[in-house]
Design an enzyme around this catalytic site. Structure first.
Site, PDB file in Angstrom:
ATOM      1  N   CYS A 196       0.864  -1.180   0.000  1.00 50.25           N
ATOM      2  CA  CYS A 196       0.000   0.000   0.000  1.00 50.25           C
ATOM      3  C   CYS A 196       0.895   1.221   0.000  1.00 50.25           C
ATOM      4  O   CYS A 196       1.578   1.495   0.986  1.00 50.25           O
ATOM      5  CB  CYS A 196      -0.914  -0.007   1.226  1.00 50.25           C
ATOM      6  SG  CYS A 196      -1.975   1.452   1.338  1.00 50.25           S
ATOM      7  N   GLU A 219      -4.087   1.094  -5.924  1.00 55.92           N
ATOM      8  CA  GLU A 219      -3.152   0.036  -6.302  1.00 55.92           C
ATOM      9  C   GLU A 219      -3.091  -0.027  -7.813  1.00 55.92           C
ATOM     10  O   GLU A 219      -4.060   0.310  -8.500  1.00 55.92           O
ATOM     11  CB  GLU A 219      -3.598  -1.304  -5.713  1.00 55.92           C
ATOM     12  CG  GLU A 219      -2.513  -2.364  -5.716  1.00 55.92           C
ATOM     13  CD  GLU A 219      -1.233  -1.923  -5.029  1.00 55.92           C
ATOM     14  OE1 GLU A 219      -0.313  -1.447  -5.752  1.00 55.92           O
ATOM     15  OE2 GLU A 219      -1.142  -2.025  -3.799  1.00 55.92           O
TER      16      GLU A 219
END
Length: 353
Positions: A2, A127
């Site tokens: 992340c 992402e």
């Protein structure tokens, strides 16, 4: 992993979104520490500051460990034992902390042993999926499914206006498990910083990336992770695992540049549309809602505005996607959300700072 998030809500709205019940069952709002350091953004990257939930007991010895505060912290944990005078000289990456090695690395094992557990707050995270046969990557915005909840109050006269104010009935914030530490600079000032714990991706996200944040799904999970006074480390670590209760949609490549800080970063994009469409009615209403939730400021990389004063988007609401993005309840929620007008006016107040 992340490496990019969004947290654009003004401070007072973010506070309402973090309402919780204390041990006596009372609805409460967390208090802020260093509130002026909070900077809302649609595009937060490592080394920036993000709002983090933690137990008040970390700062007040007589506090109940279930009481909560919000504090802006630097993303990228700086260990308390770091000897250099400049945290940017840290030679290893602490943006994320793998769950399978958390007890092996001193940078994470030591603060975890001290109960320095926190919850990182965000609208969601970004992402990137690598496109087959090319060097290009498609960004996605990933977040909790959104389900409209009933406002409190009703005909019950026992509900005070204060309690009604503490009930959040809008966007559900993503709550990610983290570890934090306090590094003391040569001048004596403490720098609080954190790392987001990551786990193997759930089945729904595995086509996008092999890793995902350790997401705490629900009030009970958040409470146990934060309450280091009552919940031991090994018990808390049982909360760290992949979850399937997430949804996602593709977004514009504008988010690739961390300097871009506009609503377009998280707006749904249609992957089948090659030509840049103008904003339709729904996307304009979403833009207007987003505009009321964040402080107004000019950004150098902001898209050009049309005659109506709204930026021209290079995206629109998702119609089709090559990935099985979960829509269902979230799609229905977004439809109702976009139609809100006067209901959202009380939440459009600007932060006091």
């Amino acid at each position: 992993m992340c490496g990019r998030t969004s947290c654009h809500l003004p401070r007072e709205v973010l506070t309402r979104a973090c309402a919780y019940q204390d041990r006596q069952g009372r609805r409460r709002l967390p208090q802020w520490r260093d509130p002026d350091k909070y900077c809302p953004s649609y595009n937060k990257s490592p080394q920036s500051s993000s709002p983090v939930l933690l137990s008040r007991l970390h700062f007040e010895k007589d506090a109940d460990s279930s009481d909560r505060i919000i504090i802006p912290m630097r993303w990228g944990l700086v260990p308390s034992w770091f000897k250099e005078s400049d945290p940017s000289k840290l030679q290893f990456n602490t943006t994320n902390c793998r769950s399978d090695t958390i007890m092996e690395k001193q940078s994470f094992k030591v603060p975890l042993g001290k109960g320095r557990r926190c919850v990182v707050l965000a609208d969601g995270f970004y992402e990137w999926q690598r496109c087959q046969g090319t060097n290009q990557r498609q960004p996605y915005f990933i977040y909790f499914p959104q389900i409209k909840t009933e406002k409190s109050g009703g005909n019950d006269a026992s509900d005070s206006s204060d309690n009604k104010e503490k009930v959040w009935d809008n966007w559900r914030l993503l709550t990610m498990a983290g570890i934090f530490d306090c590094w003391e600079a040569p001048g004596g000032e403490c720098l609080y910083s954190y790392s987001i714990i990551t786990v193997d991706s759930c089945r729904g996200l595995s086509d996008i990336h092999s890793r995902m944040p350790a997401i705490l799904d629900g009030e009970e999970a958040v409470s146990k992770w934060l309450d280091f006074g009552e919940v031991a480390t090994q018990e808390a670590l049982k909360l760290i695992h992949p979850i399937d209760n997430i949804t996602f949609h593709p977004v514009s490549p504008v988010v690739n540049n961390s300097r871009n800080n506009t609503p377009e970063c998280l707006a749904p994009a249609d992957l089948l549309v090659k030509k840049e469409p103008k904003a339709n009615g729904s996307s304009q209403r979403m833009m207007q809602w987003l505009a009321t939730k964040s402080p107004k400021k000019e950004v150098p990389d902001s898209p050009k505005k049309d005659a109506s004063g709204l930026p021209q988007w290079s995206s629109q609401f998702l119609q089709k996607s090559p990935l099985p993005a979960k829509r269902g309840a979230t799609s229905s929620f977004l439809d109702r959300w976009l139609k809100q007008e006067k209901e959202d006016e009380p939440m459009a107040k600007k932060p006091n700072s």
